[in-house]
Design a protein around this motif. Structure first.
Motif, PDB file in Angstrom:
ATOM      1  N   CYS A  28       1.059  -1.257  -0.272  1.00 28.57           N
ATOM      2  CA  CYS A  28      -0.282  -0.073   0.071  1.00 28.57           C
ATOM      3  C   CYS A  28       1.014   1.344   0.410  1.00 28.57           C
ATOM      4  N   PRO A  29       1.276   1.674  -1.374  1.00 31.18           N
ATOM      5  CA  PRO A  29       2.096   3.435  -1.169  1.00 31.18           C
ATOM      6  C   PRO A  29       1.745   3.983   0.062  1.00 31.18           C
ATOM      7  N   ALA A  30       0.350   4.385  -0.065  1.00 27.77           N
ATOM      8  CA  ALA A  30       0.071   4.922   1.137  1.00 27.77           C
ATOM      9  C   ALA A  30       0.520   5.079   2.554  1.00 27.77           C
ATOM     10  N   VAL A  31       0.798   4.220   2.695  1.00 31.06           N
ATOM     11  CA  VAL A  31       0.841   3.362   4.105  1.00 31.06           C
ATOM     12  C   VAL A  31       2.343   3.371   4.158  1.00 31.06           C
ATOM     13  N   LEU A  32       3.107   2.814   3.084  1.00 28.25           N
ATOM     14  CA  LEU A  32       4.662   2.182   3.544  1.00 28.25           C
ATOM     15  C   LEU A  32       5.213   3.548   2.706  1.00 28.25           C
ATOM     16  N   GLY A  33       4.867   3.888   2.049  1.00 31.66           N
ATOM     17  CA  GLY A  33       5.505   5.230   1.378  1.00 31.66           C
ATOM     18  C   GLY A  33       6.230   5.249   0.322  1.00 31.66           C
ATOM     19  N   LEU A  34       6.429   3.995  -0.536  1.00 33.13           N
ATOM     20  CA  LEU A  34       7.181   3.648  -1.539  1.00 33.13           C
ATOM     21  C   LEU A  34       6.289   2.935  -2.989  1.00 33.13           C
ATOM     22  N   GLY A  35       6.469   2.885  -3.688  1.00 31.79           N
ATOM     23  CA  GLY A  35       5.817   2.419  -4.300  1.00 31.79           C
ATOM     24  C   GLY A  35       6.539   0.896  -4.929  1.00 31.79           C
ATOM     25  N   ALA A  36       6.239   0.160  -6.162  1.00 28.64           N
ATOM     26  CA  ALA A  36       7.158  -1.171  -7.006  1.00 28.64           C
ATOM     27  C   ALA A  36       8.345  -1.083  -6.731  1.00 28.64           C
ATOM     28  N   ASP A  37       8.549   0.098  -7.644  1.00 28.40           N
ATOM     29  CA  ASP A  37       9.623   0.089  -8.477  1.00 28.40           C
ATOM     30  C   ASP A  37      10.754   0.036  -6.787  1.00 28.40           C
ATOM     31  N   LYS A  38      10.593   0.469  -6.216  1.00 26.27           N
ATOM     32  CA  LYS A  38      11.450   1.900  -4.912  1.00 26.27           C
ATOM     33  C   LYS A  38      11.459  -0.173  -3.916  1.00 26.27           C
ATOM     34  N   ILE A  39      10.595  -0.503  -3.460  1.00 23.40           N
ATOM     35  CA  ILE A  39      10.219  -1.570  -3.219  1.00 23.40           C
ATOM     36  C   ILE A  39      11.011  -3.138  -3.395  1.00 23.40           C
ATOM     37  N   LYS A  40      11.070  -2.562  -5.000  1.00 19.92           N
ATOM     38  CA  LYS A  40      12.255  -4.014  -5.382  1.00 19.92           C
ATOM     39  C   LYS A  40      13.812  -3.878  -4.954  1.00 19.92           C
ATOM     40  N   ILE A  41      14.095  -2.546  -5.219  1.00 19.02           N
ATOM     41  CA  ILE A  41      15.346  -1.917  -4.825  1.00 19.02           C
ATOM     42  C   ILE A  41      15.912  -2.425  -3.634  1.00 19.02           C
ATOM     43  N   HIS A  42      15.166  -1.908  -2.583  1.00 18.09           N
ATOM     44  CA  HIS A  42      14.864  -2.290  -1.227  1.00 18.09           C
ATOM     45  C   HIS A  42      14.877  -3.632  -0.989  1.00 18.09           C
ATOM     46  N   LEU A  43      14.059  -4.569  -1.354  1.00 16.93           N
ATOM     47  CA  LEU A  43      14.723  -5.461  -0.777  1.00 16.93           C
ATOM     48  C   LEU A  43      15.387  -6.503  -1.261  1.00 16.93           C
ATOM     49  N   ASN A  44      16.154  -6.126  -2.545  1.00 19.86           N
ATOM     50  CA  ASN A  44      17.301  -6.258  -3.343  1.00 19.86           C
ATOM     51  C   ASN A  44      17.555  -7.676  -4.106  1.00 19.86           C
ATOM     52  N   ASN A  45      16.121  -8.606  -4.110  1.00 19.76           N
ATOM     53  CA  ASN A  45      16.554  -9.383  -4.074  1.00 19.76           C
ATOM     54  C   ASN A  45      15.341 -10.004  -5.533  1.00 19.76           C
ATOM     55  N   ALA A  46      16.118 -10.678  -6.412  1.00 21.34           N
ATOM     56  CA  ALA A  46      15.668 -11.685  -7.450  1.00 21.34           C
ATOM     57  C   ALA A  46      14.377 -12.301  -7.088  1.00 21.34           C
ATOM     58  N   GLU A  47      14.017 -13.134  -6.220  1.00 22.91           N
ATOM     59  CA  GLU A  47      12.710 -13.603  -5.512  1.00 22.91           C
ATOM     60  C   GLU A  47      12.425 -12.908  -6.296  1.00 22.91           C
ATOM     61  N   VAL A  48      12.231 -11.830  -5.629  1.00 24.98           N
ATOM     62  CA  VAL A  48      10.333 -11.129  -5.597  1.00 24.98           C
ATOM     63  C   VAL A  48       9.851 -10.547  -7.309  1.00 24.98           C
ATOM     64  N   ASN A  49      10.876 -11.155  -7.835  1.00 21.89           N
ATOM     65  CA  ASN A  49      10.311 -11.000  -9.402  1.00 21.89           C
ATOM     66  C   ASN A  49       8.929 -12.231 -10.067  1.00 21.89           C
ATOM     67  N   ALA A  50       9.416 -12.937  -8.882  1.00 21.46           N
ATOM     68  CA  ALA A  50       8.536 -14.093  -9.828  1.00 21.46           C
ATOM     69  C   ALA A  50       7.073 -14.830  -9.002  1.00 21.46           C
ATOM     70  N   ALA A  51       7.041 -13.408  -8.079  1.00 18.87           N
ATOM     71  CA  ALA A  51       5.834 -13.286  -7.285  1.00 18.87           C
ATOM     72  C   ALA A  51       4.858 -12.574  -8.269  1.00 18.87           C
ATOM     73  N   GLN A  52       3.774 -13.224  -7.454  1.00 20.43           N
ATOM     74  CA  GLN A  52       2.302 -11.755  -7.665  1.00 20.43           C
ATOM     75  C   GLN A  52       2.151 -10.734  -7.108  1.00 20.43           C
ATOM     76  N   TRP A  53       2.334  -9.715  -6.859  1.00 21.84           N
ATOM     77  CA  TRP A  53       2.705  -8.382  -6.068  1.00 21.84           C
ATOM     78  C   TRP A  53       1.207  -7.638  -7.366  1.00 21.84           C
TER      79      TRP A  53
END
Length: 258
Positions: A28-53
């Motif tokens: 939830c960007p409104a709560v987290l303060g981050l969008g999908a692209d920045k979440i992926k950068i923060h998590l820094n793990n290729a595994e996240v790309n295989a999950a359903q978002w």
């Protein structure tokens, strides 16, 4: 294989670091303060790309979350299940934390956190009635439940496992006479903690090679008969660490954080 929900950026990151498979991610960007692209950068793990978002609004996310103050990110992971046979390849020094009759997820999580920090080989939950991936267990462990081998089994199977490996059993018992710091901790040791409501049962008392206690002051004994299970576990685990480091000075140098 089961699944579980994991909330919070730190917890999701640590689940990924532990090699768990992410199935879905809700944010939830409104709560987290981050969008999908920045979440992926923060998590820094290729595994996240295989999950359903899934991006959800704040009203929906608040209904999904377990926490009173959600962070805005929740992931569904495949649950790793450990069996006793999975621990066969562990070599000495062995340090096992055994919790008998555990019922509180928060306590299990806190004990797992201490066990991982102390370098324990694993955590054995005997006759437990608790979900190790309960949100309270995950949060109290700060993600330690993802990395530490945790096996839920009946007492007989765990006792057989320890006997086969010639592990010395030291059981915490408030009524014991020998202080925990007066006991030598060998290269194969299991620390046994009873449940808070009932304490350690007779079966484990009989199976123990030694009953040990954490001494109280004379005045405190008048109002307190035992410590919290997680506190007891932490004290005993780090006594093992202290003794091992005193005998093997080269192992010193780790960092601690309170």
């Amino acid at each position: 294989m089961g699944i579980f929900a994991c909330e919070g950026m730190r917890e999701v990151s640590r689940a990924l670091q532990a090699g768990l498979t992410m199935c879905e991610l809700y944010f939830c960007p409104a709560v987290l303060g981050l969008g999908a692209d920045k979440i992926k950068i923060h998590l820094n793990n290729a595994e996240v790309n295989a999950a359903q978002w899934y991006e959800v609004d704040s009203a929906v996310f608040i209904r999904m979350t377990y926490r009173k103050e959600p962070e805005g990110i929740l992931a569904i992971f495949e649950q790793r299940t450990w069996q006793l046979k999975d621990l066969d390849d562990i070599t000495p020094p062995e340090l096992w934390l055994v919790c008998v009759g555990a019922t509180k997820p928060g306590n299990v999580g806190a004990m797992a956190r201490s066990a991982l920090a102390a370098g324990a080989s694993g955590m054995l939950l005997a006759d437990a009635v608790v979900d190790t991936m309960n949100p309270n267990a995950i949060r109290a462990s700060t993600g330690a439940v993802f990395s530490l081998p945790i096996v839920c089994q009946n007492s007989q199977n765990i006792l057989s496992f320890l006997a086969d490996r010639q592990v010395r059993i030291l059981a915490a018992e408030p009524g014991a006479t020998r202080p925990y710091f007066d006991v030598p901790y060998t290269d194969r040791v299991a620390l046994v903690i009873g449940s808070e409501p009932t304490g350690l049962n007779d079966r484990w008392k009989r199976a123990a090679d030694e009953l040990i206690t954490i001494p109280f002051t004379t005045t405190s004994r008048q109002t307190i008969d035992s410590l919290n299970a997680a506190t007891t576990a932490g004290i005993l685990l780090f006594e093992v660490v202290r003794q091992h480091q005193s005998h093997h000075p080269a192992q010193k140098g780790g960092t601690t954080s309170c």
